[in-house]
Write a protein that holds these residues in place. Structure first.
Motif, PDB file in Angstrom:
ATOM      1  N   MET A 193       0.829  -1.207   0.000  1.00  0.00           N
ATOM      2  CA  MET A 193       0.000   0.000   0.000  1.00  0.00           C
ATOM      3  C   MET A 193       0.867   1.263   0.000  1.00  0.00           C
ATOM      4  O   MET A 193       0.520   2.268  -0.607  1.00  0.00           O
ATOM      5  CB  MET A 193      -0.905   0.028   1.247  1.00  0.00           C
ATOM      6  CG  MET A 193      -1.972  -1.021   1.303  1.00  0.00           C
ATOM      7  SD  MET A 193      -3.311  -0.783   0.093  1.00  0.00           S
ATOM      8  CE  MET A 193      -4.043   0.740   0.709  1.00  0.00           C
ATOM      9  N   ALA A 221      -6.510  -3.922  -6.468  1.00  0.00           N
ATOM     10  CA  ALA A 221      -5.870  -2.967  -5.553  1.00  0.00           C
ATOM     11  C   ALA A 221      -4.495  -2.566  -6.077  1.00  0.00           C
ATOM     12  O   ALA A 221      -4.118  -1.392  -6.038  1.00  0.00           O
ATOM     13  CB  ALA A 221      -5.755  -3.568  -4.156  1.00  0.00           C
ATOM     14  N   ALA A 224      -4.949  -0.155  -8.766  1.00  0.00           N
ATOM     15  CA  ALA A 224      -5.367   1.140  -8.210  1.00  0.00           C
ATOM     16  C   ALA A 224      -4.165   1.916  -7.682  1.00  0.00           C
ATOM     17  O   ALA A 224      -4.078   3.136  -7.819  1.00  0.00           O
ATOM     18  CB  ALA A 224      -6.397   0.932  -7.098  1.00  0.00           C
ATOM     19  N   LEU A 225      -3.223   1.204  -7.080  1.00  0.00           N
ATOM     20  CA  LEU A 225      -2.046   1.865  -6.507  1.00  0.00           C
ATOM     21  C   LEU A 225      -1.110   2.413  -7.576  1.00  0.00           C
ATOM     22  O   LEU A 225      -0.254   3.249  -7.286  1.00  0.00           O
ATOM     23  CB  LEU A 225      -1.282   0.887  -5.611  1.00  0.00           C
ATOM     24  CG  LEU A 225      -1.998   0.485  -4.317  1.00  0.00           C
ATOM     25  CD1 LEU A 225      -1.274  -0.690  -3.659  1.00  0.00           C
ATOM     26  CD2 LEU A 225      -2.080   1.667  -3.353  1.00  0.00           C
ATOM     27  N   ARG A 348     -17.214  -3.672  -9.779  1.00  0.00           N
ATOM     28  CA  ARG A 348     -17.794  -3.267  -8.499  1.00  0.00           C
ATOM     29  C   ARG A 348     -17.331  -1.860  -8.116  1.00  0.00           C
ATOM     30  O   ARG A 348     -18.123  -1.020  -7.670  1.00  0.00           O
ATOM     31  CB  ARG A 348     -17.386  -4.283  -7.413  1.00  0.00           C
ATOM     32  CG  ARG A 348     -17.940  -3.996  -6.034  1.00  0.00           C
ATOM     33  CD  ARG A 348     -17.609  -5.088  -5.017  1.00  0.00           C
ATOM     34  NE  ARG A 348     -16.197  -5.369  -4.855  1.00  0.00           N
ATOM     35  CZ  ARG A 348     -15.343  -4.621  -4.151  1.00  0.00           C
ATOM     36  NH1 ARG A 348     -15.762  -3.528  -3.545  1.00  0.00           N
ATOM     37  NH2 ARG A 348     -14.076  -4.958  -4.055  1.00  0.00           N
ATOM     38  N   LEU A 349     -16.053  -1.573  -8.327  1.00  0.00           N
ATOM     39  CA  LEU A 349     -15.518  -0.256  -7.983  1.00  0.00           C
ATOM     40  C   LEU A 349     -16.105   0.834  -8.872  1.00  0.00           C
ATOM     41  O   LEU A 349     -16.336   1.951  -8.421  1.00  0.00           O
ATOM     42  CB  LEU A 349     -13.996  -0.253  -8.136  1.00  0.00           C
ATOM     43  CG  LEU A 349     -13.230  -0.976  -7.046  1.00  0.00           C
ATOM     44  CD1 LEU A 349     -11.757  -1.063  -7.425  1.00  0.00           C
ATOM     45  CD2 LEU A 349     -13.385  -0.255  -5.710  1.00  0.00           C
TER      46      LEU A 349
ATOM     47  N   ARG B 217      -5.047   6.997  -4.741  1.00  0.00           N
ATOM     48  CA  ARG B 217      -4.650   5.666  -5.194  1.00  0.00           C
ATOM     49  C   ARG B 217      -4.771   4.664  -4.049  1.00  0.00           C
ATOM     50  O   ARG B 217      -5.276   3.543  -4.225  1.00  0.00           O
ATOM     51  CB  ARG B 217      -3.199   5.686  -5.709  1.00  0.00           C
ATOM     52  CG  ARG B 217      -3.029   6.498  -6.968  1.00  0.00           C
ATOM     53  CD  ARG B 217      -1.557   6.645  -7.340  1.00  0.00           C
ATOM     54  NE  ARG B 217      -0.821   7.485  -6.380  1.00  0.00           N
ATOM     55  CZ  ARG B 217       0.442   7.865  -6.541  1.00  0.00           C
ATOM     56  NH1 ARG B 217       1.135   7.480  -7.606  1.00  0.00           N
ATOM     57  NH2 ARG B 217       1.028   8.645  -5.646  1.00  0.00           N
ATOM     58  N   GLY B 218      -4.321   5.062  -2.871  1.00  0.00           N
ATOM     59  CA  GLY B 218      -4.409   4.182  -1.708  1.00  0.00           C
ATOM     60  C   GLY B 218      -5.850   3.949  -1.289  1.00  0.00           C
ATOM     61  O   GLY B 218      -6.224   2.837  -0.887  1.00  0.00           O
ATOM     62  N   ALA B 220      -8.551   4.076  -3.278  1.00  0.00           N
ATOM     63  CA  ALA B 220      -9.161   3.181  -4.269  1.00  0.00           C
ATOM     64  C   ALA B 220      -8.688   1.743  -4.044  1.00  0.00           C
ATOM     65  O   ALA B 220      -9.470   0.790  -4.166  1.00  0.00           O
ATOM     66  CB  ALA B 220      -8.813   3.649  -5.685  1.00  0.00           C
ATOM     67  N   ALA B 221      -7.421   1.575  -3.700  1.00  0.00           N
ATOM     68  CA  ALA B 221      -6.890   0.231  -3.454  1.00  0.00           C
ATOM     69  C   ALA B 221      -7.565  -0.407  -2.241  1.00  0.00           C
ATOM     70  O   ALA B 221      -7.926  -1.594  -2.260  1.00  0.00           O
ATOM     71  CB  ALA B 221      -5.376   0.293  -3.246  1.00  0.00           C
ATOM     72  N   LEU B 223     -10.524   0.183  -1.123  1.00  0.00           N
ATOM     73  CA  LEU B 223     -11.885  -0.192  -1.523  1.00  0.00           C
ATOM     74  C   LEU B 223     -11.851  -1.459  -2.387  1.00  0.00           C
ATOM     75  O   LEU B 223     -12.701  -2.336  -2.247  1.00  0.00           O
ATOM     76  CB  LEU B 223     -12.553   0.960  -2.281  1.00  0.00           C
ATOM     77  CG  LEU B 223     -12.699   2.278  -1.501  1.00  0.00           C
ATOM     78  CD1 LEU B 223     -13.279   3.361  -2.409  1.00  0.00           C
ATOM     79  CD2 LEU B 223     -13.569   2.119  -0.250  1.00  0.00           C
ATOM     80  N   ALA B 224     -10.861  -1.566  -3.260  1.00  0.00           N
ATOM     81  CA  ALA B 224     -10.737  -2.763  -4.100  1.00  0.00           C
ATOM     82  C   ALA B 224     -10.538  -4.008  -3.239  1.00  0.00           C
ATOM     83  O   ALA B 224     -11.066  -5.079  -3.532  1.00  0.00           O
ATOM     84  CB  ALA B 224      -9.576  -2.600  -5.080  1.00  0.00           C
ATOM     85  N   LEU B 346     -10.711   5.646  -9.467  1.00  0.00           N
ATOM     86  CA  LEU B 346     -11.774   4.686  -9.800  1.00  0.00           C
ATOM     87  C   LEU B 346     -12.162   4.811 -11.272  1.00  0.00           C
ATOM     88  O   LEU B 346     -12.405   3.805 -11.942  1.00  0.00           O
ATOM     89  CB  LEU B 346     -12.988   4.897  -8.890  1.00  0.00           C
ATOM     90  CG  LEU B 346     -12.739   4.622  -7.398  1.00  0.00           C
ATOM     91  CD1 LEU B 346     -13.990   4.923  -6.573  1.00  0.00           C
ATOM     92  CD2 LEU B 346     -12.283   3.188  -7.162  1.00  0.00           C
ATOM     93  N   ARG B 348     -10.163   5.813 -13.680  1.00  0.00           N
ATOM     94  CA  ARG B 348      -9.050   5.249 -14.445  1.00  0.00           C
ATOM     95  C   ARG B 348      -9.154   3.712 -14.482  1.00  0.00           C
ATOM     96  O   ARG B 348      -8.975   3.080 -15.521  1.00  0.00           O
ATOM     97  CB  ARG B 348      -7.717   5.674 -13.805  1.00  0.00           C
ATOM     98  CG  ARG B 348      -6.483   5.144 -14.510  1.00  0.00           C
ATOM     99  CD  ARG B 348      -5.184   5.687 -13.904  1.00  0.00           C
ATOM    100  NE  ARG B 348      -5.008   5.425 -12.484  1.00  0.00           N
ATOM    101  CZ  ARG B 348      -4.595   4.264 -11.974  1.00  0.00           C
ATOM    102  NH1 ARG B 348      -4.338   3.244 -12.753  1.00  0.00           N
ATOM    103  NH2 ARG B 348      -4.452   4.119 -10.668  1.00  0.00           N
ATOM    104  N   LEU B 349      -9.503   3.117 -13.334  1.00  0.00           N
ATOM    105  CA  LEU B 349      -9.619   1.656 -13.272  1.00  0.00           C
ATOM    106  C   LEU B 349     -10.783   1.152 -14.126  1.00  0.00           C
ATOM    107  O   LEU B 349     -10.690   0.102 -14.752  1.00  0.00           O
ATOM    108  CB  LEU B 349      -9.845   1.204 -11.827  1.00  0.00           C
ATOM    109  CG  LEU B 349      -8.622   1.248 -10.931  1.00  0.00           C
ATOM    110  CD1 LEU B 349      -9.023   0.947  -9.496  1.00  0.00           C
ATOM    111  CD2 LEU B 349      -7.567   0.248 -11.403  1.00  0.00           C
ATOM    112  N   ALA B 350     -11.860   1.930 -14.131  1.00  0.00           N
ATOM    113  CA  ALA B 350     -13.052   1.500 -14.866  1.00  0.00           C
ATOM    114  C   ALA B 350     -12.813   1.542 -16.371  1.00  0.00           C
ATOM    115  O   ALA B 350     -13.385   0.766 -17.128  1.00  0.00           O
ATOM    116  CB  ALA B 350     -14.241   2.381 -14.493  1.00  0.00           C
TER     117      ALA B 350
END
Lengths: 351, 351
Positions: A193, A221, A224-225, A348-349, B217-218, B220-221, B223-224, B346, B348-350
């Protein structure tokens, strides 16, 4: 990272040294769309060549080989060796063993260079390294994608400067030997993290996170990081194709997040492993370990007999802090599950 | 978690004991839509009441108070105290101090009960605890939302059984004292990547992750991984409203991911802090620390003078492994940035 590695998923099966990464495991991972990897560090060069060829016979997808930086263990005193062997004799008695006249030798000088030549000659698609930096010339000239292992921001920056194609960041959660090579080990024990964002802000090469990742939640995760890929070791130890002995599998099934410790007492170099009776005995002896890898070689006969006779408490049970989530499935099924779970976690996110 | 806490964002400012959580900081965080929290553990009950009232004067939003489980330090021998004080005298000489005739006393027995009564009487909306489990009756009857701190799966399950509304999981990355209360400290040092998924699979209450989180970033991680909220300490230490002394801020600005260590030598109980000359001196003395919190109280005069005279190397610089990402901004601005960055991560991840 998947593009760089030539894989479908940005998922690497960690190249665990010690007989886990059978050709069947590596090929099954690669065939499923992740990167299978041979933990080649402890294999003599020609054995490594056979492992590479056996793997290649089972897959036409990219796979990797991992080696250590050259080791130059100091020669321990006879007294130090005798003290450790005296302690180990108790456990030998339980296993019906006698102290061997000679313990196995560490790889002779020049081994890493010879291993590297094999990796280059066999045109292995991906080469990764840990415990420092080996000479990279031959594998680079052979066109391998090169991944170096770092545990701190400084180490990652150094590896980027050496021209690696990606950095594998080993978080403190990871099982196995700590790859730390520039600072004292405890300073290189940084959780994912905290580690990933600080590294990706300082390097331009892609980062692959290792440590504690066992399912799609961990992969999402890591992304995300700021990591672009992940490396999982413990998750593959329980796959049916892995070379993990039965009592080791039993210990993995019973372990949880608080079952591991980082210790130098079972190999001579800090590694995360499940706490065992053997570890407790070495700890309470107060004896300093022999230099890596001599401490581990000194107890190789015990490990082999314990694996055969079914005593997990006398094994060197390398495992990460995610061990409580290990599943017993074929490797291909695990890779597919990881990919599907990651999609699910990202959906989900998003919503 | 935001719904449970009555906040806009599922973000908690960690209740750091030691003068950091001024009413201005706590109120600024709560006013910006996160949960501000008073680190009340070291405050005498009436001082705690004043802090609560001063905070309430600055915000009508929910905020929290954190207390420790009752401490019952063993009385150390005079020899042990003299040995530590002898070591500390060197640093006193540098600061122009003489050894005080009396060191500050630990909170007398009954302090936690009195503090809890204050929290209940003042109808503090959120009560959190760490270092074990205090008696929860009074705050529960007063209607507080109760958050307990766990560092292992077993501790989280135990807290759920005691009826907490949410569990704050303290990953090994976190700065400050380890909250571990059921296993040896090293077993409770689990990175967030590994800890969160293993805990959320075993408990039904929401989980808030603390440790190494410094930006979106942390968050979002976390939550993931399955957390529903996050708690950030180090990130708020550098906010303008925080009570952090100037030399402490300077040390935070210069520190990186590998600058911290977990040590019991500065307070008597394992805590993550930046390595300093003072720590190195206590370490190399080989002296066992006095029981928590006596070791810290024994050097309270040194810390106070060092803070005033500007010597970071003589401070107890509690900080997490994310420290390299600390920013100097007002707390409200930080909360807004964290929320915006999380959305961005979030998205960016999506996509």
């Amino acid at each position: 990272v998947a593009k760089l590695l030539g894989t479908r998923y940005p998922i690497v099966q960690a190249p665990m040294a010690g007989g886990f990464t059978t050709p069947e495991l590596v090929a099954a991972v690669s065939n499923a769309g992740a990167l299978g990897s041979i933990g080649g560090a402890m294999l003599p060069p020609e054995t490594l060549r056979e492992a590479i060829r056996a793997t290649r016979a089972l897959t036409d997808r990219p796979f990797g080989v991992n080696l250590f930086a050259p080791l130059e263990p100091e020669r321990p005193s006879e007294e130090a060796v005798d003290a450790i062997q005296g302690l180990l004799d108790r456990f030998r008695a339980d296993l019906g063993l006698v102290r061997p006249a000679e313990v196995p030798s560490p790889p002779p000088p020049g081994t890493v260079e010879a291993q590297l030549a094999v990796v280059a000659e066999e045109r292995v698609p991906v080469f990764s390294f840990t415990l420092g930096v080996p000479p990279l010339g031959p594998v680079r000239e052979a066109g391998a994608v090169v991944l170096g292992t770092a545990t701190t921001v400084g180490e990652a920056v150094e590896l980027e400067g050496l021209g690696v194609d990606a950095v594998v960041l080993q978080g403190s959660e990871a099982g196995g030997h700590r790859g730390t090579f520039r600072v004292p080990f405890d300073q290189g024990s940084i959780g994912g993290m905290a580690l990933v964002p600080q590294v990706v802000d300082q390097v331009d090469v892609p980062v692959v996170l290792a440590g504690g990742i066992m399912d799609g939640r961990g992969i999402a995760a890591a992304l995300a990081l700021g990591a672009e890929g992940v490396q999982l070791g413990t998750a593959f130890l329980t796959c049916s194709e892995s070379g993990t002995p039965a009592p080791y599998r039993q210990a993995l099934a019973e372990a949880g997040a608080d079952s591991t410790a980082v210790t130098a007492l079972l190999s001579g170099r800090p590694a995360r492993a499940i706490r065992t009776e053997l570890l407790a005995a070495v700890e309470s002896s107060g004896l300093e370990p022999l230099p890596f890898p001599l401490q581990g070689l000194a107890m190789a006969d015990i490990r082999a007999a314990a694996a055969q006779q079914g005593y997990p408490e006398l094994l060197f049970l390398l495992a990460g802090q995610g061990v409580g989530l290990a599943r017993r499935v074929p490797a291909g099924e695990l890779v597919e599950a990881l990919a599907a779970e990651t999609e699910q976690a990202l959906r989900r996110l998003a919503g």
